[in-house]
Design a protein around this motif. Sequence first.
Motif, PDB file in Angstrom:
ATOM      1  N   VAL A   1      34.921  33.654  31.243  1.00 46.72           N
ATOM      2  CA  VAL A   1      35.426  34.398  32.393  1.00 46.72           C
ATOM      3  C   VAL A   1      34.300  34.678  33.377  1.00 46.72           C
ATOM      4  O   VAL A   1      33.213  35.095  32.980  1.00 46.72           O
ATOM      5  CB  VAL A   1      36.060  35.718  31.916  1.00 46.72           C
TER       6      VAL A   1
ATOM      7  N   SER B   1      36.138  39.898  36.428  1.00 50.55           N
ATOM      8  CA  SER B   1      37.385  40.629  36.192  1.00 50.55           C
ATOM      9  C   SER B   1      37.366  41.909  37.015  1.00 50.55           C
ATOM     10  O   SER B   1      36.328  42.528  37.178  1.00 50.55           O
ATOM     11  CB  SER B   1      37.557  40.937  34.711  1.00 50.55           C
ATOM     12  N   VAL B   2      38.508  42.267  37.517  1.00 46.05           N
ATOM     13  CA  VAL B   2      38.566  43.413  38.412  1.00 46.05           C
ATOM     14  C   VAL B   2      39.951  44.070  38.334  1.00 46.05           C
ATOM     15  O   VAL B   2      40.958  43.399  38.108  1.00 46.05           O
ATOM     16  CB  VAL B   2      38.232  42.976  39.872  1.00 46.05           C
ATOM     17  N   LEU B   3      39.970  45.393  38.473  1.00 44.06           N
ATOM     18  CA  LEU B   3      41.237  46.121  38.444  1.00 44.06           C
ATOM     19  C   LEU B   3      41.940  45.986  39.790  1.00 44.06           C
ATOM     20  O   LEU B   3      41.339  46.207  40.838  1.00 44.06           O
ATOM     21  CB  LEU B   3      40.990  47.599  38.150  1.00 44.06           C
ATOM     22  N   VAL B   4      43.210  45.582  39.758  1.00 44.35           N
ATOM     23  CA  VAL B   4      43.976  45.468  40.998  1.00 44.35           C
ATOM     24  C   VAL B   4      45.284  46.240  40.864  1.00 44.35           C
ATOM     25  O   VAL B   4      45.793  46.427  39.761  1.00 44.35           O
ATOM     26  CB  VAL B   4      44.293  44.002  41.367  1.00 44.35           C
TER      27      VAL B   4
ATOM     28  N   LEU C   1      45.926  40.101  33.857  1.00 42.82           N
ATOM     29  CA  LEU C   1      46.023  40.508  32.464  1.00 42.82           C
ATOM     30  C   LEU C   1      46.476  41.963  32.354  1.00 42.82           C
ATOM     31  O   LEU C   1      46.095  42.804  33.165  1.00 42.82           O
ATOM     32  CB  LEU C   1      44.631  40.334  31.840  1.00 42.82           C
TER      33      LEU C   1
ATOM     34  N   THR D   1      44.483  43.732  35.309  1.00 42.60           N
ATOM     35  CA  THR D   1      43.116  43.254  35.473  1.00 42.60           C
ATOM     36  C   THR D   1      43.160  41.801  35.926  1.00 42.60           C
ATOM     37  O   THR D   1      43.693  40.955  35.212  1.00 42.60           O
ATOM     38  CB  THR D   1      42.339  43.375  34.152  1.00 42.60           C
TER      39      THR D   1
ATOM     40  N   ILE E   1      41.756  38.219  36.497  1.00 44.29           N
ATOM     41  CA  ILE E   1      40.742  37.412  35.809  1.00 44.29           C
ATOM     42  C   ILE E   1      40.481  36.140  36.610  1.00 44.29           C
ATOM     43  O   ILE E   1      41.418  35.493  37.065  1.00 44.29           O
ATOM     44  CB  ILE E   1      41.247  36.994  34.408  1.00 44.29           C
TER      45      ILE E   1
ATOM     46  N   MET F   1      45.945  46.044  46.251  1.00 48.73           N
ATOM     47  CA  MET F   1      44.664  46.646  46.609  1.00 48.73           C
ATOM     48  C   MET F   1      43.679  46.443  45.478  1.00 48.73           C
ATOM     49  O   MET F   1      44.030  46.581  44.310  1.00 48.73           O
ATOM     50  CB  MET F   1      44.909  48.103  46.980  1.00 48.73           C
TER      51      MET F   1
ATOM     52  N   ILE G   1      35.629  47.733  36.780  1.00 51.23           N
ATOM     53  CA  ILE G   1      36.760  48.506  36.273  1.00 51.23           C
ATOM     54  C   ILE G   1      37.852  47.564  35.805  1.00 51.23           C
ATOM     55  O   ILE G   1      38.228  46.633  36.516  1.00 51.23           O
ATOM     56  CB  ILE G   1      37.298  49.446  37.371  1.00 51.23           C
TER      57      ILE G   1
END
Lengths: 156, 116
Positions: free
Chosen positions: A54, A57-60, A115, A142, A144, B1, B11
């Motif tokens: 990977v 990864s980021v929170l969306v 994810l 998340t 990916i 967002m 995060i």
Amino acid sequence: MLIEFLIVVFLLVLGFTSGKLLELRHYKSIREREARWSAVPAVTFRTLPDQRPVAASVLVAGSVVISIDFWKRFLSGLRSIFGGELLSYSPLFDRARREAVLRMKESCPKADLFLNLRFETVSISKGAGRRIGSVEVLAYSTAIRYADEVRSEETR
Amino acid sequence: MLLGDISGITITNVEAVPGRKVTEHYGVVQGSTVRAKHVGRDIMAGLKNLVGGELKGYTQLLQDARKDAVERMARQASELGANAVINVRFATSSVTQGAAEILAYGTAVKLGDDAH
């Protein structure tokens, strides 16, 4: 008395026609966008389905606040006398959830997979009396991006 | 967002950061904000209620609030020396009439430098 009656009838007709029109238009846009994003799945797994490296990864999140029209509210008022399923509400929630997922995907066009998708529904009408029947639907996950993905560069 | 890019902290809402190893746990961090809607938006929402559809003012309001909550959570994590917050959850509660609390919470961790 007659005036009041006419106003209510007018609002019901307005609610029915515009509500129907907006719903049709919204479903059309939802279907088009879902087709465009169908190659990038959003899954409810908590771990990656495959062992590929990977890159990021980021929170969306995506959210929408929607309200029901006057006609449907009238119908649900009738329904609550007899009980049973409030059919007029189901398309409303369906539209909101799908819209929220689409906004989430659109905010991160470089993702290969979303994810651990979770939904949250918040009634923000609490305390505002019965006038405002609106809900917020939040979808978050998340995003990916795989390191080794061979991409047909950005056709999306 | 996008919520994960805030102040250099990674995060996610899964139990790990895929592809990275967690080397240290710092416990729960949280961020919250209480927001009230304003009268102008309320009147517009009242009108919009007749025809149904999206209440854009409220969508914006809640988005801003959620962004703030995540930002505060990230700041708390960076004060602890963490470089990531994992397993993030959101919660909302209505405090009084017309006001809501938006809460974001997760586990602050330190990630090793074993990125691929």
